[in-house]
Design an enzyme around this catalytic site. Sequence first.
Site, short mmCIF file in Angstrom:
data_model
loop_
_atom_site.label_atom_id
_atom_site.label_comp_id
_atom_site.label_asym_id
_atom_site.label_seq_id
_atom_site.Cartn_x
_atom_site.Cartn_y
_atom_site.Cartn_z
N ASP A 311 -31.46 68.95 -61.36
CA ASP A 311 -32.38 67.84 -61.65
C ASP A 311 -32.31 66.78 -60.54
OD1 ASP A 311 -32.84 69.20 -64.01
OD2 ASP A 311 -31.39 68.01 -65.15
N HIS A 338 -30.23 67.87 -70.09
CA HIS A 338 -30.70 68.77 -69.04
C HIS A 338 -31.85 69.60 -69.61
CE1 HIS A 338 -30.71 71.43 -65.64
NE2 HIS A 338 -30.26 72.46 -66.31
#
Length: 476
Positions: A311, A338
């Site tokens: 990310d 996530h």
Amino acid sequence: MPSSHALLLCFCLLIFTVHARLCGDVECPRSNACCSDAVHGPVCYFPQFYHCAVDRFTPYSQSLCARGDGSCATVCYDAKRYDCVGGQIKERIKQRSPFPFYPFKNSENYSPIIDAMPSMISEQKEMPNLYLLTCRYYIPQFKPHNRATDVPYMVKVLVAGAAGGIGQPLSLLLKQNLPAGSTLALFDVVNVIGVGEDLSHINTHVKLEVHLGDLKNPSNTTELDKATQNLDLAVIPAGVPRKPGMTRDDLFKVNAGIVKGLVESIAKNSPKALIAIITNPVNSTVPAAAEILKKAGVYDPKRLFGVSTLDIVRAQTFIGQLKGQNPAEVKVHVIGGHSPETMLPILSSVSGISFSEEETSSLSTKIKEAGTAVVNAKDGMGSATLSMAYAGARFALGLVKALNGESGIIEDSYVDTSSTDLGVSFLAVPVEFGKNGIEKIHPLPQMNESEKKQLAELIPIVQKNIDTGLEFAKSA
Ligand SMILES: *[C@@H]1O[C@H](CO)[C@@H](O)[C@H](O)[C@H]1NC(C)=O
Ligand SMILES: *[C@@H]1O[C@H](CO)[C@@H](O)[C@H](O)[C@H]1NC(C)=O
Ligand SMILES: *[C@@H]1O[C@H](CO)[C@@H](O)[C@H](O)[C@H]1NC(C)=O
């Protein structure tokens, strides 16, 4: 004894009696000098090959090092290539690694040295035979200084799921970048023998261990238990990708089952190992792993990580592209969970860059939906594997550097936050790595009002995901 040897021995004894001088309780011949080595005590040495280096970190101590080498906190190092900075051996030249792994801090000018010492070992072999044969006594009686006495500079890292889409490129990056002398263990239940053979031809000083598990009989952990011996770090990308028709819950059950078997073996054989979980859904596999470690009685919240680094990697890339900056140097945090619904890029605190309302909205969406973009572009052939492997390697190598005593390495990671006042038991937060895993959970980055609001909204979702993970682990 051949007469020539007898002669040499006499010659040797002659030197000994005529020219001997005291070095501790050892007497050195005239051709030798004496060094009060900080680790090994007084030793005779042959000045053609060695010198008694004044330590650059503790100037009142000395180390016997190869000529041209310096001493840094009792470790010999190649002084042409490295410097002693605050007791650590650092590369002199600006880092030119093809993988600029640490965007946040450290390695601006230095990268840590990997193997400072092997020169001594080879030079010792070049001792003239005369000495080896006859004056054995005068050969320096020391073993090369080894950083392993204070830090585990040669690590053993396991990739569990090494033959998979993420596992293969991840293993490649680790084979390329682990400290010299390290061991890379590859485990999988299919195809791993070939992957190991292939990687074994790469000319880095990283030993490979290849373990093929028993696909037909998962309760047979013979090979897995070999793979999990003496681990410093286990990286787990093992699992199945989501197939058409599979719900996320189905996916979770299958993957959590795989992670369970791996973590149980790690808990049994290397209870102190750091564990970095890539297997999705990370929001639930990590809490499940924590529960399994608790059952085994070895849970240490400082040693378990969910890898959400992709990310951050994506955020760095997209911001760099949008603003014409080097992505490797963009400093951005992505916290929360996530998954698209739960991750939160903190764009208001990206240093030196500001974003319009519109840019913020499109960037956030792009970062959150990046995983889906790869799935769509691969059109049925899988999800992100190469970029995930890159992110996993950056994370794993950061942990390895910290195991080697390097400080200041910070990554956002999905970890146990029950010791914080965040009100949720796991969350991706800024974590500083240390020798025992998590050195410190840093405060959340500065957020503006809209980001604070989003965080408050996502925390209950993350907590629900965590509960699913815990339920699985308790019932399993
Ligand atoms: C377990 O696996 C090992 C290694 O693959 C094999 O040698 C052994 O025969 C297996 N044992 C059983 C009980 O299946
Ligand atoms: C928060 O920061 C983002 C990114 O800089 C900005 O686009 C947004 O307008 C800010 N929101 C508030 C309420 O200040
Ligand atoms: C993990 O998060 C995703 C996205 O929020 C969600 O769809 C999934 O159900 C979660 N996993 C579990 C097992 O709760």
